[in-house]
Scaffold this active site. Sequence first.
Site, PDB file in Angstrom:
ATOM      1  N   HIS A  40     -39.106 -66.690  34.619  1.00 45.12           N
ATOM      2  CA  HIS A  40     -40.305 -66.551  35.452  1.00 45.12           C
ATOM      3  C   HIS A  40     -41.268 -65.580  34.791  1.00 45.12           C
ATOM      4  CE1 HIS A  40     -37.864 -63.169  36.876  1.00 45.12           C
ATOM      5  NE2 HIS A  40     -38.871 -62.700  37.590  1.00 45.12           N
ATOM      6  N   HIS A  83     -42.731 -62.678  35.506  1.00 48.03           N
ATOM      7  CA  HIS A  83     -42.836 -61.223  35.659  1.00 48.03           C
ATOM      8  C   HIS A  83     -42.710 -60.517  34.312  1.00 48.03           C
ATOM      9  CE1 HIS A  83     -41.769 -61.207  40.244  1.00 48.03           C
ATOM     10  NE2 HIS A  83     -43.064 -61.380  40.022  1.00 48.03           N
ATOM     11  N   ASP A 116     -41.332 -57.842  33.307  1.00 45.88           N
ATOM     12  CA  ASP A 116     -40.023 -57.347  32.847  1.00 45.88           C
ATOM     13  C   ASP A 116     -39.113 -58.492  32.383  1.00 45.88           C
ATOM     14  OD1 ASP A 116     -39.893 -58.028  35.666  1.00 45.88           O
ATOM     15  OD2 ASP A 116     -37.885 -57.155  35.707  1.00 45.88           O
ATOM     16  N   HIS A 117     -39.666 -59.709  32.295  1.00 48.21           N
ATOM     17  CA  HIS A 117     -38.907 -60.851  31.762  1.00 48.21           C
ATOM     18  C   HIS A 117     -39.598 -61.498  30.567  1.00 48.21           C
ATOM     19  CE1 HIS A 117     -35.977 -60.904  35.148  1.00 48.21           C
ATOM     20  NE2 HIS A 117     -36.951 -60.170  35.660  1.00 48.21           N
ATOM     21  N   HIS A 136     -38.235 -66.167  44.699  1.00 45.39           N
ATOM     22  CA  HIS A 136     -38.649 -64.862  44.154  1.00 45.39           C
ATOM     23  C   HIS A 136     -40.089 -64.991  43.655  1.00 45.39           C
ATOM     24  CE1 HIS A 136     -38.387 -61.045  41.972  1.00 45.39           C
ATOM     25  NE2 HIS A 136     -38.660 -61.663  40.846  1.00 45.39           N
ATOM     26  N   ASP A 140     -34.203 -63.621  38.350  1.00 44.88           N
ATOM     27  CA  ASP A 140     -34.195 -62.802  39.568  1.00 44.88           C
ATOM     28  C   ASP A 140     -34.005 -63.656  40.818  1.00 44.88           C
ATOM     29  OD1 ASP A 140     -34.686 -60.707  37.874  1.00 44.88           O
ATOM     30  OD2 ASP A 140     -36.738 -60.335  38.535  1.00 44.88           O
ATOM     31  N   HIS A 155     -30.904 -58.361  36.308  1.00 42.60           N
ATOM     32  CA  HIS A 155     -30.871 -56.905  36.524  1.00 42.60           C
ATOM     33  C   HIS A 155     -29.468 -56.407  36.861  1.00 42.60           C
ATOM     34  CE1 HIS A 155     -35.302 -56.180  36.791  1.00 42.60           C
ATOM     35  NE2 HIS A 155     -35.305 -57.459  37.160  1.00 42.60           N
TER      36      HIS A 155
END
Length: 257
Positions: free
Chosen positions: A54, A56, A58-59, A113, A137, A175
Site C-alpha cells: 500500500h 503509506h 513507511d512502506h 487499512h 498493514d 510492523h
Amino acid sequence: MQVYRLPALSDNYIYLLHDPSSNTAAVVDPAEAKPVLDCLRKLQAKLIAIFNTHHHQDHIGGNGELLQAFPGVLVYGGAEDRGRIPEQQVFLQEGDRVSFADREAEILFVPGHTRGHIAYYFSPIAPQEMGELFCGDTLFAGGCGRLFEGTPAQMLESLSKLRDLPANTRVWCGHEYTLKNLQFALTVDGQNPELQARFAEVKAARSRSEPTIPSSIGLEKQTNPFLRWDELGLSNAVESNAPLQTFTRLRKMKDQF
Ligand code: ZN
Ligand code: FE
C-alpha cells in the site's frame, strides 16, 4: 526462495526475498533503502522487483533510492493505488499473479487499512511446505491495521480472505506490534489458553529484543481477536450478537486501547 526479515524505521519490517539459484532478489515494502542495499550487498544479489502492499510512506519510502541503484527494477502495487505510489509500474488486482524465482504469488485485494491495499500470497511448492503471506498493514500478529480509508465491513471481508488461507501459511506483516496487540487481546479473550501461552512467549521474546514475526494463519486463528469475530466468547465480551458488530466494536476498543 529465502525470506530475510529486515527491521526498519522504529517498528517496520522489510522483507527481502532471495533466489539463490539466479542470485536475484525482490523486496516487500521497502520503508527505507539502506537495510535493503546492505542485505543485497552481503548476498551479492541483484534487485529485480519491489512488491508494495500500500501507499503509506513507511512502506514505499525506499522505492526511489532502490530504483536509482537498480534501474531495471519493476515496481508493483495495487491498481487502486495508481497515482499514490510515485514509482509504480505494475497495477495489480485481485487474482493477478506475479512470479519471482520458482514461485508465484497470488494477489489478494484487501482494502480497509487503505482503499488500495493488496497482499501477496505465495502458495507452497509442495504440500508439506509453508505458504508465505505478505500482508502489509492488513493483518498483524495478534491484531489488524487501523481503518484509515475503509469500513469495518470491508476490513472484515479482507481479513476473511486471509483467514481462509491454509493454517500453515507464514504471516509476514508490516510492523512489530505483537506485544501491544496481545495485551489488548487478553482484555477481550482472556480465558483463551492458546492466547495466554502466546502472550507469555511473545513477552519473553520481546524482553530479549527478538522479533515475533513470522506468525502463521493457524496461530492467528487461535489467538487474534480480529480473526475471531464469530467466536461466542468474543461476541459476549463486546456484547454483540452479529459478527460485523463484534468486529466493529473490537476495532473501536483497540483504537482507544
Ligand atoms: Zn500503513
Ligand atoms: Fe505501516
